[in-house]
Write a protein that holds these residues in place. Sequence first.
Motif, PDB file in Angstrom:
ATOM      1  N   LEU A 173       0.935  -1.227   0.004  1.00 35.21           N
ATOM      2  CA  LEU A 173       0.116  -0.100   0.039  1.00 35.21           C
ATOM      3  C   LEU A 173       0.814   1.199   0.000  1.00 35.21           C
ATOM      4  CD1 LEU A 173      -2.949   0.850  -0.049  1.00 35.21           C
ATOM      5  CD2 LEU A 173      -2.798   1.024   2.534  1.00 35.21           C
ATOM      6  N   ASP A 174       1.828   1.299   0.938  1.00 33.39           N
ATOM      7  CA  ASP A 174       2.550   2.513   1.042  1.00 33.39           C
ATOM      8  C   ASP A 174       3.348   2.830  -0.196  1.00 33.39           C
ATOM      9  OD1 ASP A 174       1.591   2.795   3.637  1.00 33.39           O
ATOM     10  OD2 ASP A 174       3.341   1.963   4.552  1.00 33.39           O
TER      11      ASP A 174
ATOM     12  N   LEU B 243       0.283   4.058  -2.969  1.00 32.53           N
ATOM     13  CA  LEU B 243      -0.433   5.584  -2.572  1.00 32.53           C
ATOM     14  C   LEU B 243       0.225   6.615  -3.409  1.00 32.53           C
ATOM     15  CD1 LEU B 243      -1.158   5.057   1.246  1.00 32.53           C
ATOM     16  CD2 LEU B 243      -2.836   5.033  -0.920  1.00 32.53           C
TER      17      LEU B 243
ATOM     18  N   VAL C 208      -7.877   6.976  -4.967  1.00 29.76           N
ATOM     19  CA  VAL C 208      -7.851   5.769  -4.069  1.00 29.76           C
ATOM     20  C   VAL C 208      -9.264   5.501  -3.595  1.00 29.76           C
ATOM     21  CG1 VAL C 208      -6.824   5.071  -1.838  1.00 29.76           C
ATOM     22  CG2 VAL C 208      -5.381   6.483  -3.104  1.00 29.76           C
TER      23      VAL C 208
ATOM     24  N   CYS D   8     -11.735   3.165  -1.348  1.00 30.55           N
ATOM     25  CA  CYS D   8     -11.408   2.227  -0.236  1.00 30.55           C
ATOM     26  C   CYS D   8     -12.829   1.500  -0.067  1.00 30.55           C
ATOM     27  CB  CYS D   8     -10.927   2.697   1.076  1.00 30.55           C
ATOM     28  SG  CYS D   8     -10.916   1.728   2.302  1.00 30.55           S
TER      29      CYS D   8
ATOM     30  N   PHE E  82      -5.961   4.241   7.045  1.00 29.57           N
ATOM     31  CA  PHE E  82      -5.662   5.386   6.480  1.00 29.57           C
ATOM     32  C   PHE E  82      -5.183   6.385   7.757  1.00 29.57           C
ATOM     33  CE2 PHE E  82      -7.241   3.317   2.896  1.00 29.57           C
ATOM     34  CZ  PHE E  82      -6.421   3.645   1.786  1.00 29.57           C
TER      35      PHE E  82
ATOM     36  N   ARG F 174      -0.224   7.934   6.278  1.00 31.48           N
ATOM     37  CA  ARG F 174      -0.706   7.104   4.813  1.00 31.48           C
ATOM     38  C   ARG F 174      -1.421   8.070   3.885  1.00 31.48           C
ATOM     39  NH1 ARG F 174      -1.330   2.063   7.314  1.00 31.48           N
ATOM     40  NH2 ARG F 174       0.502   0.861   6.416  1.00 31.48           N
TER      41      ARG F 174
ATOM     42  N   MET G  67      -0.338   9.775  -0.231  1.00 28.54           N
ATOM     43  CA  MET G  67      -1.130   9.960  -1.463  1.00 28.54           C
ATOM     44  C   MET G  67      -0.508  11.191  -2.375  1.00 28.54           C
ATOM     45  SD  MET G  67      -5.014   9.351  -0.120  1.00 28.54           S
ATOM     46  CE  MET G  67      -5.754   9.944  -1.866  1.00 28.54           C
TER      47      MET G  67
ATOM     48  N   PHE H 179      -9.928  10.885  -2.730  1.00 33.74           N
ATOM     49  CA  PHE H 179     -10.182   9.679  -1.938  1.00 33.74           C
ATOM     50  C   PHE H 179     -11.630   9.450  -1.785  1.00 33.74           C
ATOM     51  CE2 PHE H 179     -10.883   7.751   2.187  1.00 33.74           C
ATOM     52  CZ  PHE H 179     -10.012   6.943   2.385  1.00 33.74           C
TER      53      PHE H 179
END
Length: 331
Positions: free
Chosen positions: A197-198, A201, A207, A209, A221, A225, A229, A235
């Motif tokens: 993930l890291d 991003l 992104v 979720c 998140f 984190r 992004m 988001f």
Amino acid sequence: MSIRKETSVKIVVTCAVTEAHKKLLEKIAPGHTFVYVGDSIEGTGLSIPVERDVINDADVIIGNADPHLLKQAEKLKWLQLNSAGVGSYVDVVGKDVLLTNATGAYGVAVAEHMAAQLLMMMKRLPAYYDNQKVERWHDEGPVQSVFGAKVLVVGYGDIGATFGRILKGMGARITAVRRRLTKGLDGADAVATLDDLDSLLPQAQVVACVLPDTPETAGLFTKERLGKMKKHSWFINAGRGNVVDSDALCDAVATGRLAGAALDVTEPEPLPQGHRLWHTPGIYITPHVSGGLHLEYTHNRIIQIAARNLELFLAGKALEHEVDRQSGYGK
Ligand SMILES: NC(=O)C1=CN([C@@H]2O[C@H](COP(=O)(O)OP(=O)(O)OC[C@H]3O[C@@H](n4cnc5c(N)ncnc54)[C@H](O)[C@@H]3O)[C@@H](O)[C@H]2O)C=CC1
Ligand SMILES: O=C(O)C(=O)[C@H](O)COP(=O)(O)O
């Protein structure tokens, strides 16, 4: 768990049902006892409040009965949830009780809602609607496109994959994040796990979720984190509100680091008056409605999943959509 053929069971349906739904269920289980807790879907959510004594001697419950009352259901052999989310039911329902969810019912409704929210933000539609209210003919400036955008879908199950396929059809490049890599690509261009993930991003323009609420996903998140992004990315969260640090999200949108955020789920729900999420420009909230009964297709799918499982249960066969007690979501 050993399963035996069932001969006489009491089935309490706490989920809203239509006459057609009743017919479908009763055709599968002639001679068994059905108790419907509510007849009308008017003005209710998915689940109808249940009187304690109605479920006390239930063998089967179809619907999200109040978790506190479930402790009283001492004869319970199987609980079929009407939700995809499992939440506290894993802890409330004893391990000797079969627990199944309704994953597979919500993909269309929630994914379409998420796509609508994304396009709404990218095309600045809220500003145009505000202008319309004051009869203002004004160009709001540059917009963005899904076409060619890198979209990271975190939680690539029924809903996530449906969203991924919709956006891929519009020209986006989809990276799916799921718990295991074993299931294949299912419309995505690449598949990853939370371990990646890291590093993913900073690459994504969007992104999205749609994770279940589990010990692994709670608070995923964080401020750090969200800080990873891409600048001016979007988001979206339609999974569960506790996956994201709301305060950090408000900061990220308010300062313009993120272009905007759309949430169908928040922590807590209902979102209290005066909460920052309500008032942060660039954050768009719908009150956990994307997967409700407003879409007939979703309601029908929930009952079809329950009906199929009822057939399997009475035949003493393994059920579909069984909840994995360890991970806290569907197997
Ligand atoms: N906003 C709404 O109205 C609705 C929200 N939901 C929420 O969406 C969630 C997902 O629903 P479905 O797509 O039907 O479930 P699903 O079980 O089909 O998909 C869940 C996905 O999350 C992934 N996942 C789970 N734990 C993970 C982890 N630790 N790391 C990475 N990936 C992980 C799984 O691999 C799977 O791809 C539900 O659990 C519920 O919380 C569900 C229905 C309606
Ligand atoms: O299935 C889920 O998970 C949902 O979030 C649906 O919107 C239904 O949830 P409940 O309102 O029954 O918790």
